[in-house]
Design an enzyme around this catalytic site. Structure first.
Site, PDB file in Angstrom:
ATOM      1  N   LYS A   1       0.849  -1.401  -0.277  1.00  0.00           N
ATOM      2  CA  LYS A   1      -0.024   0.341  -0.133  1.00  0.00           C
ATOM      3  C   LYS A   1       0.667   0.898   0.086  1.00  0.00           C
ATOM      4  CE  LYS A   1      -4.350   1.145   2.485  1.00  0.00           C
ATOM      5  NZ  LYS A   1      -5.344   0.789   1.331  1.00  0.00           N
TER       6      LYS A   1
ATOM      7  N   GLU B   1      -3.188  -9.579   3.564  1.00  0.00           N
ATOM      8  CA  GLU B   1      -4.484  -9.131   2.608  1.00  0.00           C
ATOM      9  C   GLU B   1      -4.690 -10.173   1.211  1.00  0.00           C
ATOM     10  OE1 GLU B   1      -8.378  -6.351   2.688  1.00  0.00           O
ATOM     11  OE2 GLU B   1      -7.283  -5.933   0.848  1.00  0.00           O
TER      12      GLU B   1
ATOM     13  N   THR C   1     -11.922  -3.061 -10.326  1.00  0.00           N
ATOM     14  CA  THR C   1     -10.862  -1.685 -10.599  1.00  0.00           C
ATOM     15  C   THR C   1     -11.391  -0.416 -11.185  1.00  0.00           C
ATOM     16  OG1 THR C   1      -9.686  -3.728 -11.150  1.00  0.00           O
ATOM     17  CG2 THR C   1      -9.504  -1.434 -12.496  1.00  0.00           C
TER      18      THR C   1
END
Ligand code: 0O2
Length: 270
Positions: A48, A140, A153
């Site tokens: 991230k 995750e 998306t």
């Protein structure tokens, strides 16, 4: 307050993502090599971004010292499947492993999000080895079909564009598209066994052809050219007829011939 050294914090997560992508890709390879259907179509991973971590912490009021505990998706893996049924099979593959421990699951397929989002999430514990010793991290894993991924998306880009305030008319369209995705997944599931059979036979044929050509090449080194040319012509004839059973028989016979030539050449060497 201590200064946060982002590179040092994120470095083990980068290692975890790299290792996990490699491991899932290897699972695909193992299935292919054994000629069995693989429920994993594609695997990607990412760490991230710092701004996205900060945004999540702000939104959920997570204190800095609890970041690694509470932001569960600093390391994220996305596994794309062809069919909804494959998702459970991927989950079982993960469950059976000793290097990933499932900490929790979020089933947004049975419990679709209000936005229309469908996906199956697992938070797993995965340990990486660093120069400071082992580090157990949360990762995750998002598992979803190609169709679910397409929708997510597109919707994610719109969320980014409209900063979470997607106009009502676009929300309606997205909701309609989510319904269409749901029926597309159902339609694809209804022809799943046909598609799986076709894919497995295509993989088998690829392996068979590669094996046959490899044996012909080895024979070329052991015996006379004219003989091998005749064998090769016979292979092309059978290949052009698209007869898999005939191809399998040819493969077996070729193995016997090759074994004979190998034995003969060993005897000649002695
Ligand atoms: P990014 O940019 O992908 O990292 P919450 O804020 O409670 O919804 P939480 O508790 O972290 O989020 O868990 P959740 O709901 O399982 O969401 C984790 C990730 O799932 C999200 O990460 C998204 O990637 C994806 N996701 C969840 N809901 C949606 C949705 O409605 N639409 C899309 N397109 N993706 C979704 P991030 O941090 O939001 O984003």
């Amino acid at each position: 307050m201590d200064i946060l050294l982002w590179h040092k914090i994120l470095s083990p997560y980068e290692l975890a993502v790299q290792e996990l992508v490699l491991k899932f890709d290897h699972m695909k390879k193992e299935h292919r090599e054994r000629g069995i259907y693989c429920p994993i179509e594609n695997v990607t991973g990412r760490v991230k971004t710092i701004s996205s971590i900060l945004e999540k912490m702000q939104k959920k009021e997570i204190p800095l010292e609890q970041m690694e505990e509470q932001v569960e998706d600093i390391a994220g893996i996305r596994i794309i499947c062809q069919f909804v049924e494959d998702i459970e099979r991927v989950e079982k593959l993960i469950e059976a492993r000793s290097d990933m421990k499932i900490l929790c699951e979020k089933d947004y397929i049975r419990n679709q999000k209000e936005s229309g989002y469908r996906s199956y999430h697992l938070i797993v514990q995965y340990t990486v080895q660093t120069i400071d010793g082992p580090r157990a991290l949360q990762v995750e894993i998002q598992i979803r079909t190609m169709a679910m991924d397409f929708w997510a998306t597109v919707e994610h880009s719109l969320q980014y564009k409209y900063k979470m305030k997607i106009p009502a008319h676009i929300k309606t369209r997205l909701s309609n598209a989510a319904d269409a995705i749901l029926s597309l997944d159902k339609e694809m599931s209804s022809v799943r066994s046909e598609i799986m059979d076709a894919q497995v036979s295509s993989q088998l044929q690829n392996r068979l052809v590669a094996d046959i050509l490899n044996t012909i090449e080895n024979l070329y080194r052991l015996t006379n050219q004219r003989e091998v040319e005749k064998i090769q012509d016979e292979f092309y004839r059978i290949y052009a007829a698209h007869d898999m059973e005939e191809l399998k028989r040819f493969h077996q016979q070729l193995d016997i011939i090759a074994e004979g030539y190998r034995a003969q050449s060993v005897a000649e060497e002695m």
